[in-house]
Scaffold this motif. Sequence first.
Motif, PDB file in Angstrom:
ATOM      1  N   GLN A 186       0.643   5.441   1.196  1.00 38.89           N
ATOM      2  CA  GLN A 186      -0.149   6.429   1.934  1.00 38.89           C
ATOM      3  C   GLN A 186       0.393   7.824   1.693  1.00 38.89           C
ATOM      4  N   LEU A 200      -4.046   0.677  -2.395  1.00 39.49           N
ATOM      5  CA  LEU A 200      -3.450  -0.622  -2.672  1.00 39.49           C
ATOM      6  C   LEU A 200      -2.691  -0.549  -3.996  1.00 39.49           C
ATOM      7  N   LEU A 218      -4.689   6.020   1.719  1.00 38.33           N
ATOM      8  CA  LEU A 218      -4.116   4.683   1.615  1.00 38.33           C
ATOM      9  C   LEU A 218      -4.606   4.008   0.337  1.00 38.33           C
ATOM     10  N   TYR A 243       0.844  -1.183   0.000  1.00 34.34           N
ATOM     11  CA  TYR A 243       0.000   0.000   0.000  1.00 34.34           C
ATOM     12  C   TYR A 243       0.886   1.242   0.000  1.00 34.34           C
TER      13      TYR A 243
END
Lengths: 112, 113
Positions: free
Chosen positions: B37, B45, B43, B35
């Motif tokens: 951020q 994937l 966030l 992931y």
Amino acid sequence: QQQVKQSPQSLIVQKGGISIINCAYENTAFDYFPWYQQFPGKGPALLIAIRPDVSEKKEGRFTISFNKSAKQFSLHIMDSQPGDSATYFCAASKGGRRALTFGSGTRLQVQP
Amino acid sequence: DAGVIQSPRHEVTEMGQEVTLRCKPISGHDYLFWYRQTMMRGLELLIYFNNNVPIDDSGMPEDRFSAKMPNASFSTLKIQPSEPRDSAVYFCASSLNDGTGYTFGSGTRLTVV
């Protein structure tokens, strides 16, 4: 396209109060709805999760309420404590607990 | 268990350089996730593996990003060449086959200058 919308962006609650964070989703294929807690410098940690076949799940001071028809779910933190101060993320996934789609996060501050 | 281990914790690199982030999942976990951020995008994937095989890489932003999992205990995320907009915290997570035990590492904070 934001598939999971989270509000509020930030929240200030007095110690002992109830913290409520809301999320709404668009994809009706989602079948798993977890909440994550993240402290600064750490990765998200699973707090509590629910599947759409139940309307509420409670674990200690944390409760998820789920409204399938409205495509909404919320996290309630009862008796909020300063140690609960963190960022909270709702998430959703389909076909099991695989790829998570996260909300934008809520920064919770519990004042002593 | 030591949890999901990521290295390095912090990485500062110059634009155009190659960056490699590393992850050691929890032993016995069948799934591994990467992931990213950021403040702007939250966030996201990037890619995930099942039993070392990439299942979905639709979140990988560009061809500059690549991920490998040569064995059950190690995965890498490589950015070549890196750009300032790649600056973010990159998380690795792993889980058991039924999705339980979904655990995130502490992340790698990447800064590209």
